[in-house]
Design a protein around this motif. Structure first.
Motif, short mmCIF file in Angstrom:
data_model
loop_
_atom_site.label_atom_id
_atom_site.label_comp_id
_atom_site.label_asym_id
_atom_site.label_seq_id
_atom_site.Cartn_x
_atom_site.Cartn_y
_atom_site.Cartn_z
N GLN A 83 0.86 -1.27 0.11
CA GLN A 83 0.14 -0.01 0.07
C GLN A 83 0.97 1.42 0.12
O GLN A 83 0.90 1.94 0.95
CB GLN A 83 -1.03 -0.02 1.07
N ALA A 84 1.95 1.39 -0.65
CA ALA A 84 2.85 2.38 -0.93
C ALA A 84 3.02 2.91 -2.39
O ALA A 84 2.64 2.25 -3.29
CB ALA A 84 4.15 2.11 -0.54
N LEU A 85 3.53 3.77 -2.72
CA LEU A 85 3.87 4.27 -4.18
C LEU A 85 5.44 4.13 -4.59
O LEU A 85 5.80 3.69 -5.62
CB LEU A 85 3.84 5.95 -4.18
N GLY A 86 6.38 4.08 -3.32
CA GLY A 86 7.71 3.64 -3.42
C GLY A 86 8.17 3.11 -2.12
O GLY A 86 7.44 3.35 -1.32
N LEU A 87 9.27 2.62 -2.11
CA LEU A 87 9.76 1.96 -0.87
C LEU A 87 11.49 2.17 -0.86
O LEU A 87 11.97 2.30 -2.09
CB LEU A 87 9.67 0.53 -0.66
N HIS A 88 11.82 2.76 0.13
CA HIS A 88 13.14 2.91 0.52
C HIS A 88 13.50 1.90 1.63
O HIS A 88 12.97 1.79 2.51
CB HIS A 88 13.51 4.34 1.23
N THR A 89 14.41 1.06 1.38
CA THR A 89 14.84 -0.22 2.28
C THR A 89 16.41 -0.12 2.56
O THR A 89 16.96 0.45 1.59
CB THR A 89 14.55 -1.52 1.99
N ALA A 90 17.03 -0.42 3.72
CA ALA A 90 18.30 -0.61 4.18
C ALA A 90 18.68 -2.05 4.29
O ALA A 90 17.96 -2.42 5.25
CB ALA A 90 18.77 0.38 4.94
N VAL A 91 19.02 -2.57 3.44
CA VAL A 91 19.46 -4.05 3.52
C VAL A 91 20.79 -4.41 4.42
O VAL A 91 21.85 -3.86 3.58
CB VAL A 91 19.50 -4.82 2.28
N SER A 92 20.65 -4.84 5.45
CA SER A 92 22.23 -5.08 6.14
C SER A 92 22.95 -6.05 5.79
O SER A 92 22.18 -7.31 5.79
CB SER A 92 21.87 -4.92 7.78
N ARG A 93 24.21 -6.14 5.41
CA ARG A 93 24.96 -7.57 5.25
C ARG A 93 26.11 -7.41 5.99
O ARG A 93 26.68 -6.16 6.38
CB ARG A 93 25.33 -7.59 3.67
N HIS A 125 10.76 11.73 -2.74
CA HIS A 125 10.18 11.24 -1.58
C HIS A 125 11.08 10.19 -0.90
O HIS A 125 11.55 10.01 0.34
CB HIS A 125 8.58 10.62 -1.68
N GLU A 126 11.25 9.13 -1.71
CA GLU A 126 12.30 8.13 -1.40
C GLU A 126 13.71 8.59 -1.18
O GLU A 126 14.35 7.88 -0.25
CB GLU A 126 12.22 6.94 -2.24
N LEU A 127 14.22 9.51 -2.02
CA LEU A 127 15.48 9.94 -1.51
C LEU A 127 15.56 10.66 -0.33
O LEU A 127 16.81 10.48 0.45
CB LEU A 127 16.00 10.87 -2.82
N ALA A 128 14.63 11.17 0.20
CA ALA A 128 14.65 11.98 1.50
C ALA A 128 14.72 11.12 2.56
O ALA A 128 15.22 11.70 3.56
CB ALA A 128 13.32 12.97 1.41
N HIS A 129 14.22 9.85 2.57
CA HIS A 129 14.34 8.93 3.42
C HIS A 129 15.76 8.50 3.69
O HIS A 129 16.27 7.83 4.90
CB HIS A 129 13.56 7.59 3.29
#
Length: 172
Positions: A83-93, A125-129
């Motif tokens: 239920q979003a328009l875009g997503l910003h995720t941080a994948v930890s490795r 919006h996603e870059l602002a995150h």
């Protein structure tokens, strides 16, 4: 709440005078024409590779010192599942003895065929995150610094989502 307000779920936080104007456009069957008139053409960023380059250009212009973005892609599941328009995720490795976070941005595939202003609003919006995690005052100030018409484009994206809910036909 009037029966037609059911169709305005993307606009529920807006003042009633704006909702009345939108309801009038919907009732008269003019919402799609209104959007096409304001935004006559779709952008040319069609592939994931082109989207990555587009995001990197904006990041370089506005957020040069922010963490790097390792992956950018259109995602057909966004909007249905999250239920979003875009997503910003941080994948930890784990790399060696350190924990590294790789940032990924996914944009709903509905925006593959949309006006350039809509794509820019979602990407901003996603870059602002990268800098601001919460949707607070600092977050929206950053969005407006990167795109001065951010709020207008966000409203118009919500109008487009309303139009898609009404008849399911993409406009571009």
């Amino acid at each position: 709440m009037s029966a037609s307000r059911i169709h305005l779920k993307y606009l529920s936080a807006y003042p009633s005078h704006l909702l009345s104007q939108v309801e009038r456009l919907v009732a008269e069957g003019r919402l799609a024409d209104h959007l096409r008139q304001r935004y006559p053409a779709a952008h040319g960023v069609r592939t994931d590779k082109a989207l990555y380059a587009y995001v990197q250009d904006l990041k370089t212009d506005y957020l040069r010192n922010a963490e790097p973005v390792s992956k950018v892609a259109y995602d057909s599941k966004i909007g249905i599942v999250q239920q979003a328009l875009g997503l910003h995720t941080a994948v930890s490795r784990v790399q060696g003895g350190k924990l590294k976070a790789k940032h990924e941005i996914r944009i709903g595939s509905v925006f593959r065929d949309a006006p350039p202003e809509f794509l820019r609003m979602i990407v901003v919006h996603e870059l602002a995150h990268l800098k601001e995690k919460e949707h607070d005052k600092a977050f929206y100030q950053l969005c407006c610094w990167m795109e001065p018409q951010y709020y207008q484009f966000e409203f118009d994206v919500r109008l487009y989502l309303t139009q898609l809910d009404l008849d399911g036909t993409r406009l571009w």
